[in-house]
Each structure stands twice: as C-alpha cells, then as structure tokens.
Design a protein around this motif. Structure first.
Motif, PDB file in Angstrom:
ATOM      1  N   ALA A 135       0.825  -1.206   0.000  1.00 21.63           N
ATOM      2  CA  ALA A 135       0.000   0.000   0.000  1.00 21.63           C
ATOM      3  C   ALA A 135       0.862   1.261   0.000  1.00 21.63           C
ATOM      4  CB  ALA A 135      -0.905  -0.001   1.229  1.00 21.63           C
ATOM      5  N   PRO A 136       0.499   2.239  -0.828  1.00 19.60           N
ATOM      6  CA  PRO A 136      -0.549   2.205  -1.844  1.00 19.60           C
ATOM      7  C   PRO A 136      -0.080   1.420  -3.070  1.00 19.60           C
ATOM      8  CG  PRO A 136       0.612   4.283  -1.989  1.00 19.60           C
ATOM      9  CD  PRO A 136       1.219   3.535  -0.836  1.00 19.60           C
ATOM     10  N   ARG A 137      -0.891   0.490  -3.519  1.00 18.52           N
ATOM     11  CA  ARG A 137      -0.515  -0.299  -4.675  1.00 18.52           C
ATOM     12  C   ARG A 137      -0.365   0.586  -5.910  1.00 18.52           C
ATOM     13  NH1 ARG A 137      -4.451  -5.606  -3.833  1.00 18.52           N
ATOM     14  NH2 ARG A 137      -3.388  -6.378  -1.953  1.00 18.52           N
ATOM     15  N   GLY A 138       0.407   0.085  -6.864  1.00 17.85           N
ATOM     16  CA  GLY A 138       0.614   0.887  -8.058  1.00 17.85           C
ATOM     17  C   GLY A 138       1.484   0.167  -9.060  1.00 17.85           C
TER      18      GLY A 138
ATOM     19  N   LEU B 197     -11.244   4.747   2.444  1.00 20.05           N
ATOM     20  CA  LEU B 197     -11.398   5.890   1.535  1.00 20.05           C
ATOM     21  C   LEU B 197     -10.032   6.502   1.251  1.00 20.05           C
ATOM     22  CD1 LEU B 197     -13.463   7.836   0.113  1.00 20.05           C
ATOM     23  CD2 LEU B 197     -13.272   9.261   2.144  1.00 20.05           C
ATOM     24  N   ASP B 198      -9.651   6.529  -0.011  1.00 19.49           N
ATOM     25  CA  ASP B 198      -8.387   7.121  -0.430  1.00 19.49           C
ATOM     26  C   ASP B 198      -8.672   8.521  -0.968  1.00 19.49           C
ATOM     27  OD1 ASP B 198      -6.058   7.845  -2.005  1.00 19.49           O
ATOM     28  OD2 ASP B 198      -5.472   5.739  -1.965  1.00 19.49           O
ATOM     29  N   PRO B 199      -7.954   9.549  -0.514  1.00 24.00           N
ATOM     30  CA  PRO B 199      -8.226  10.907  -1.013  1.00 24.00           C
ATOM     31  C   PRO B 199      -8.144  11.043  -2.527  1.00 24.00           C
ATOM     32  CG  PRO B 199      -6.801  10.994   0.918  1.00 24.00           C
ATOM     33  CD  PRO B 199      -6.934   9.543   0.548  1.00 24.00           C
ATOM     34  N   VAL B 200      -7.431  10.143  -3.212  1.00 23.84           N
ATOM     35  CA  VAL B 200      -7.326  10.226  -4.672  1.00 23.84           C
ATOM     36  C   VAL B 200      -8.686  10.057  -5.343  1.00 23.84           C
ATOM     37  CG1 VAL B 200      -6.942   7.768  -5.211  1.00 23.84           C
ATOM     38  CG2 VAL B 200      -5.803   9.525  -6.581  1.00 23.84           C
ATOM     39  N   GLU B 201      -9.670   9.522  -4.610  1.00 22.23           N
ATOM     40  CA  GLU B 201     -10.983   9.251  -5.185  1.00 22.23           C
ATOM     41  C   GLU B 201     -11.883  10.477  -5.249  1.00 22.23           C
ATOM     42  OE1 GLU B 201     -12.614   5.207  -4.099  1.00 22.23           O
ATOM     43  OE2 GLU B 201     -11.485   5.644  -2.279  1.00 22.23           O
ATOM     44  N   LEU B 202     -11.542  11.540  -4.531  1.00 17.72           N
ATOM     45  CA  LEU B 202     -12.467  12.657  -4.358  1.00 17.72           C
ATOM     46  C   LEU B 202     -12.174  13.785  -5.348  1.00 17.72           C
ATOM     47  CD1 LEU B 202     -12.576  12.813  -0.459  1.00 17.72           C
ATOM     48  CD2 LEU B 202     -13.894  11.382  -2.035  1.00 17.72           C
ATOM     49  N   ILE B 203     -13.237  14.512  -5.708  1.00 15.68           N
ATOM     50  CA  ILE B 203     -13.071  15.653  -6.601  1.00 15.68           C
ATOM     51  C   ILE B 203     -12.404  16.789  -5.834  1.00 15.68           C
ATOM     52  CG2 ILE B 203     -15.028  15.009  -8.048  1.00 15.68           C
ATOM     53  CD1 ILE B 203     -16.693  17.110  -6.646  1.00 15.68           C
ATOM     54  N   PRO B 204     -11.714  17.696  -6.520  1.00 17.40           N
ATOM     55  CA  PRO B 204     -10.971  18.765  -5.828  1.00 17.40           C
ATOM     56  C   PRO B 204     -11.875  19.884  -5.341  1.00 17.40           C
ATOM     57  CG  PRO B 204     -10.640  18.931  -8.198  1.00 17.40           C
ATOM     58  CD  PRO B 204     -11.426  17.668  -7.975  1.00 17.40           C
ATOM     59  N   GLN B 205     -12.579  19.609  -4.259  1.00 11.95           N
ATOM     60  CA  GLN B 205     -13.383  20.625  -3.583  1.00 11.95           C
ATOM     61  C   GLN B 205     -13.039  20.614  -2.098  1.00 11.95           C
ATOM     62  OE1 GLN B 205     -17.607  20.604  -4.232  1.00 11.95           O
ATOM     63  NE2 GLN B 205     -17.434  20.769  -6.451  1.00 11.95           N
ATOM     64  N   PRO B 206     -13.198  21.742  -1.408  1.00 15.87           N
ATOM     65  CA  PRO B 206     -12.896  21.779   0.027  1.00 15.87           C
ATOM     66  C   PRO B 206     -13.797  20.825   0.801  1.00 15.87           C
ATOM     67  CG  PRO B 206     -13.110  24.001  -0.867  1.00 15.87           C
ATOM     68  CD  PRO B 206     -13.587  23.073  -1.931  1.00 15.87           C
ATOM     69  N   TRP B 207     -13.250  20.251   1.871  1.00 18.11           N
ATOM     70  CA  TRP B 207     -14.027  19.404   2.779  1.00 18.11           C
ATOM     71  C   TRP B 207     -15.029  20.291   3.509  1.00 18.11           C
ATOM     72  CZ3 TRP B 207     -14.343  14.299   2.996  1.00 18.11           C
ATOM     73  CH2 TRP B 207     -14.907  13.696   4.125  1.00 18.11           C
TER      74      TRP B 207
ATOM     75  N   PRO C 232      -1.532   5.518   6.580  1.00 16.54           N
ATOM     76  CA  PRO C 232      -1.862   6.947   6.635  1.00 16.54           C
ATOM     77  C   PRO C 232      -1.741   7.565   5.242  1.00 16.54           C
ATOM     78  CG  PRO C 232      -0.179   6.350   8.260  1.00 16.54           C
ATOM     79  CD  PRO C 232      -0.319   5.187   7.336  1.00 16.54           C
ATOM     80  N   HIS C 233      -2.606   8.500   4.945  1.00 22.24           N
ATOM     81  CA  HIS C 233      -2.535   9.210   3.671  1.00 22.24           C
ATOM     82  C   HIS C 233      -1.815  10.538   3.900  1.00 22.24           C
ATOM     83  CE1 HIS C 233      -5.077   6.354   1.614  1.00 22.24           C
ATOM     84  NE2 HIS C 233      -5.947   6.420   2.604  1.00 22.24           N
TER      85      HIS C 233
ATOM     86  N   VAL D 281      -1.453  13.151   2.012  1.00 14.67           N
ATOM     87  CA  VAL D 281      -2.213  14.309   1.539  1.00 14.67           C
ATOM     88  C   VAL D 281      -3.686  13.965   1.669  1.00 14.67           C
ATOM     89  CG1 VAL D 281      -2.712  15.792  -0.425  1.00 14.67           C
ATOM     90  CG2 VAL D 281      -0.386  14.936  -0.075  1.00 14.67           C
ATOM     91  N   ARG D 282      -4.429  14.811   2.360  1.00 20.18           N
ATOM     92  CA  ARG D 282      -5.842  14.483   2.573  1.00 20.18           C
ATOM     93  C   ARG D 282      -6.659  15.765   2.691  1.00 20.18           C
ATOM     94  NH1 ARG D 282      -6.112  10.284   5.984  1.00 20.18           N
ATOM     95  NH2 ARG D 282      -8.314  10.700   6.083  1.00 20.18           N
ATOM     96  N   TYR D 283      -7.973  15.609   2.624  1.00 15.65           N
ATOM     97  CA  TYR D 283      -8.874  16.761   2.644  1.00 15.65           C
ATOM     98  C   TYR D 283      -9.167  17.226   4.075  1.00 15.65           C
ATOM     99  CZ  TYR D 283      -9.775  16.223  -2.339  1.00 15.65           C
ATOM    100  OH  TYR D 283      -9.642  16.173  -3.701  1.00 15.65           O
ATOM    101  N   ALA D 284      -9.116  16.317   5.023  1.00 14.02           N
ATOM    102  CA  ALA D 284      -9.362  16.668   6.426  1.00 14.02           C
ATOM    103  C   ALA D 284      -8.612  15.665   7.294  1.00 14.02           C
ATOM    104  CB  ALA D 284     -10.859  16.633   6.739  1.00 14.02           C
ATOM    105  N   GLU D 285      -8.078  16.121   8.416  1.00 10.94           N
ATOM    106  CA  GLU D 285      -7.308  15.255   9.302  1.00 10.94           C
ATOM    107  C   GLU D 285      -8.252  14.451  10.200  1.00 10.94           C
ATOM    108  OE1 GLU D 285      -4.069  14.549   9.418  1.00 10.94           O
ATOM    109  OE2 GLU D 285      -3.979  15.749   7.576  1.00 10.94           O
ATOM    110  N   PRO D 286      -7.984  13.150  10.366  1.00 11.50           N
ATOM    111  CA  PRO D 286      -8.846  12.333  11.227  1.00 11.50           C
ATOM    112  C   PRO D 286      -8.593  12.598  12.707  1.00 11.50           C
ATOM    113  CG  PRO D 286      -7.033  11.021  10.384  1.00 11.50           C
ATOM    114  CD  PRO D 286      -6.931  12.360   9.710  1.00 11.50           C
ATOM    115  N   ALA D 287      -9.644  12.410  13.490  1.00 15.25           N
ATOM    116  CA  ALA D 287      -9.492  12.486  14.941  1.00 15.25           C
ATOM    117  C   ALA D 287      -8.920  11.191  15.498  1.00 15.25           C
ATOM    118  CB  ALA D 287     -10.846  12.784  15.586  1.00 15.25           C
ATOM    119  N   ALA D 288      -9.127  10.092  14.794  1.00 16.13           N
ATOM    120  CA  ALA D 288      -8.581   8.786  15.181  1.00 16.13           C
ATOM    121  C   ALA D 288      -8.388   7.963  13.928  1.00 16.13           C
ATOM    122  CB  ALA D 288      -9.509   8.073  16.156  1.00 16.13           C
ATOM    123  N   ALA D 289      -7.481   6.978  14.006  1.00 10.83           N
ATOM    124  CA  ALA D 289      -7.184   6.169  12.826  1.00 10.83           C
ATOM    125  C   ALA D 289      -6.862   4.741  13.233  1.00 10.83           C
ATOM    126  CB  ALA D 289      -6.016   6.765  12.054  1.00 10.83           C
TER     127      ALA D 289
END
Length: 534
Positions: A152-155, A268-278, A291-292, A294-302
């Motif tokens: 991970a992340p595979r490629g 949920l991988d951030p690469v899946e989301l359109i470029p709009q603010p969270w 862990p990702h 680059v992401r749209y919002a930071e998690p409170a727990a993981a």
C-alpha cells in the motif's frame, strides 16, 4: 497456475513462474523483438495467456482491471522506445487507481546503450514519475519489485528486460521484506461511544477481499447510512436498505453526510475525491491500509492495517445509532431524484443504464460493467445496481478516457459466464477503437454501449458555464456501429428505447462482442453535473 514440474530455466521463465505463483493469469501488450518474444513464447507453459492489444496504453488499462479483479499483479508487455512511451497513460492509471501493475519493457544492453540512438531514451527516467519502482532484469529483483507493487498504496512498477537477460539462467532472489505496520492514532472507541448519527464512507480499499463483509456487519450494528465512492460500488449492495448513495466530495451527498456526528472513512483514499474543500465539521475515524500523507481533512482517530481486520475490531464497540430506515431511504431517493434526466430527445442516459440492466437480467445475465470518464458516468455510476465489489470498474483516481473498453474486455475474459458491459462515450471510444479488434479476436462476451452525443460533453458543459463560444468540443456524429462491424464486432444503432431494447436482446443472444451506438441529446447533463458537484 503453472503445470506441476515446470522448471524455470531462464530469467524470462523465472518471471513467469513468479507471476503465476502470485495468481496472474494474463499478460497484455504489443510485443517487440527482444525479451517480449521470449515471454510470449513461454507464457503458456506457466499457465499464463498473452492477449495482443492494439495499443500499449489500452493494454495497461486492461492490466489494471485484471489486477483489480484477481488481486494479483496485472502485466503489460511492450517493446522499447515507442512501446514504453505509449504505455505511460496506462501506468498513470494503475498508480492512481492503486492497482498493482508490472510493465515489462524490452531494454538496451550496456553495449547497445554505448552507441545506439535509434528509439533510445532513458526508459527508467521516463516512467519514474508514474511508477513505484524500477528494476533491470540482469540483476534480478523481480520478487521485490512485485512486492513493492502490492504494498500500500498499490501501483505500477517497471522491469526493463533485455533479450539477452531474458535468456540467461535465473538469479536466486531473497524474499522481500514486509513493510512495517503503520501506527494507529486517537481514541476510536471514544468516538464510537459518543456518536449517535455516524455515517460510513466506503472507498476503494474496502473493496479488498473480506472487507465488504466486515463493513456490512459494522454498518448493520450501527444501523447507519453507507455512501460509496465510484470504486467502492457494491461494497455495500445498492439494494441494501442502508445504502445511501455515492460519495464524491461534492454536493449530492452533502445533506446526508452533513447530518453526521461521526464520519467513518472505511478504506477511503483521497485520490478518489473531486478537488473541492471538505465541508463537514464532524470528527473523522479513518480506517485505512496506511496513513494518507495528503488528505482533505485530518482524522481524529485512525486504524491502519488490513481494512477487514480493522473494521472487525470496531464491531464490539458499535451500538445502534439514532438513524431511521426512513431517513436513509429518503437520502437515497433524493440523490437519485437529483440526477433524474431533464434533457431533450433520444434516450435519457439514466434509461440507457437501467434498460441495459433490465435486459441483462431478462437474458439471465449478471454482467460486470466498466465505465469511461465523461458526462455519461454520472448516470452509469448512480443507476447501475451493484451487488458485490468490483461489479463496476472505473478510472477514478486518474479519471482517464479510453478506459472502459479495455477494462471491459478484461472483465469479460476474467469471467466469461458473467460477461461485461462497457459504458463509454463516443470520445472515449474513439481513443481506443482499435481494441474492438482485440475483443473480436479474443471472443470476449462484451457489449459496448456508446453514449453517442457527438461531443466531449463534460468539457462542453464547462465551456458553457464560462460563457465561452463553442469551440473544440464537438464533432460530426460518427457511425460507430459501422466501425465496430469493420473490426468483426456485431454493430447496432439505437435512436429510441425500442431500438435500444432490441439491440440489447440481439447482443445478449449473439456470441462474442457487440457494440450498440446509442444516439442521445446531451441537454440534461449540465443539471446532473450541478446536482452532483455543485
């Protein structure tokens, strides 16, 4: 799988044996005169078949679909120089779709590199930005390279293999080292205990083996809505009462997710989301392979690691939420209603999708579908009903055109009893129309449905939104059924629902591939785009 007792006597055979051991079933590509000929010749002895594509980029996209469907490395084979250059878009697709794909390219020997300029460039440098790693066949490293593709992340990864190296005795390779586990963070238990209205957002990692069952168990214990990304379609069946629709990061799902007091991101991988603010204030519990950065919002727990195991670990902490079945159903219905067609003549895109599924069921079929990039994907992803992961294949991270046809061929050959439907626009099909010949030659049970609106409709919409003059986005409507027939594919044209149903019935009754050229008016697409993305 390879026949018992087959001994790898060369580097080429050792590569094939390693791929077969990992579950790879096909190699896609356009061979050159070097190592690729050795691999094509030896592949059947190790239980692998070679599929001759018409373009290396399409071959790589077929390999992406193979990797997603089998869980094993997909493989694309090219000649040196132009073959590598042609494969680049497919490599980008593999890496941004998180699919493990191996590019095997013919290479230059050290002696050749000293004086050859014909077709010569630094192939490693050319692919470097698109792949996770590179190796030269002379020194081995195949197992480690495939381990890297699967981590991970595979490629995508790249193996340069000269003809001389392919025919040498194999090099002994040490086993690859396992990646260290990623650390968990935050207090997941406290978040779950405090939540009364959680929402689950399922992404591409939730489509991994075992994850769908674990997600279903958690969702039912919480009795909360589940929204899925395009690549997670079927992780929770569309027919399940907790399925609330699609999540892209846009407007369509905002009412449902905005009512949550906890957002559980399941693979949920951030690469899946359109470029709009969270747009959501609720805390996030991130369940992911890693862990990702680059992401749209930071998690409170993981919780990091295998997604299925992480979801199962949360199950004892789950208590029934305050969501009612009626609320979830209302959100699901509202999302579909927002995408209802308000266009002009011809067949409405949502009807193109639902009629295809109706006729497939009437014919006793349960085909997988592949979907191309373009305006038609709004209807294809929303209205095609999936029952299991990978029932729908799509390029979402790269969102490239020219994906649906090669991916559909791969899906059809992967499971001929199910077959496949490729939903594509006319623009996307024209980028890879030569692969219709690949489908015909392979006898793939594939129905290609073309949303033929004589335009790059998604770009046309954006041009209209900016109030620019129409330029560079429309063309004369091509006769794609005639093109298909020229490649040996059954070709049909449909201009209304009755003709379309008749064409589908004929396609499902005929052996091998068919194409249905569906003429439509794109007038309803702008409203769909506005509802989906805002």
């Amino acid at each position: 799988m390879p026949d018992g007792g087959v001994q790898a006597r060369t580097m080429a055979e050792a590569l094939l044996a390693e791929l077969a051991r990992r579950g790879t079933r096909r190699i896609w590509g356009v061979p050159g005169g070097g190592s690729s000929l050795d691999l094509v010749e030896a592949a059947p002895r190790f239980g692998l078949s070679f599929v001759l594509a018409r373009h290396e980029g399409a071959a790589a996209m077929a390999a992406v679909a193979d990797a997603e469907l089998t869980g094993a490395p997909g493989v694309v084979l090219t000649t040196k120089g132009p073959g590598v250059a042609n494969a680049l878009n497919g490599l980008a697709c593999a890496t941004l779709e998180r699919a493990p794909v191996l590019l095997v390219s013919d290479g230059f020997t050290a002696r050749q590199s000293a004086f050859v300029t014909h077709q010569a460039f630094d192939q490693r440098a050319m692919t470097a930005e698109l792949v996770k790693g590179h190796a030269r066949g002379e020194t081995g490293g195949v197992a480690a390279l495939l381990d890297l593709a699967m981590a991970a992340p595979r490629g995508a990864v790249h193996l340069d293999l000269t003809g001389e190296a392919a025919r040498r005795p194999p090099v002994a390779e040490p086993p690859g080292a396992a990646a260290p586990p990623a650390p968990d963070g935050g207090d997941a238990a406290a978040l779950l205990r405090a939540a009364r209205r959680p929402v689950i957002l399922a992404g591409l990692e939730a489509a991994e083996e075992g994850s769908a069952a674990a997600l279903l168990a958690l969702a039912e214990a919480l009795h909360c809505p589940v929204l899925v990304t395009y690549k997670a379609k079927g992780v929770l069946p569309d027919a399940h009462p907790l399925h609330a629709g699609i999540f892209t990061g846009g407007t369509l799902e905002a009412a449902c997710v905005g009512a949550a007091d906890l957002i559980i991101q399941a693979g949920l991988d951030p690469v899946e989301l359109i470029p709009q603010p969270w747009r959501y204030a609720a805390p996030i519990l991130d369940v992911a392979l890693r862990p990702h950065p680059v992401r749209y919002a930071e998690p409170a727990a993981a919780r990091h690691g295998p997604v299925a195991a992480s979801l199962r670990a949360l199950l004892p902490l789950a208590a029934r939420s305050d969501w009612t079945a009626e609320e979830v159903a209302a959100h699901r219905a509202a999302a579909l209603a927002a995408l209802a067609w308000a266009g002009g003549g011809g067949i409405a895109p949502p009807d193109i999708v639902t009629i295809a599924q109706e006729e497939a069921r009437a014919a006793g079929r349960a085909p997988r579908v592949s979907v191309d990039a373009g305006a038609h994907m709004f209807s294809a992803t929303a209205f095609w009903q999936c029952a299991a992961p990978r029932d729908l294949l799509i390029s979402n991270g790269l969102a490239t055109m020219g994906f649906a046809l090669p991916a559909g061929i791969a899906a059809a050959l992967h499971d001929p009893a199910r077959g496949a439907i490729a939903f594509t626009g006319d623009g996307g099909l024209m980028m890879c129309a030569g692969e219709l010949a690949t489908a015909a030659e392979a006898g793939a049970p594939l129905v290609t449905v073309v949303f033929n609106d004589a335009a790059l409709s998604l770009i046309d919409i954006k041009q209209q939104q900016r109030q620019l003059p129409t330029a560079g986005v429309r063309w004369a409507r091509p006769d794609l059924a005639a093109v298909a027939r020229g490649f040996g594919v059954h070709g049909h044209v449909a201009t209304d629902a009755a003709e379309y149903r008749a064409a589908l019935r004929a396609a499902f009754a005929q052996p091998g591939p068919s194409l249905i050229d569906v003429h439509l008016d794109p007038a309803g697409y702008p409203a769909q785009l506005q509802a989906l993305r805002g």
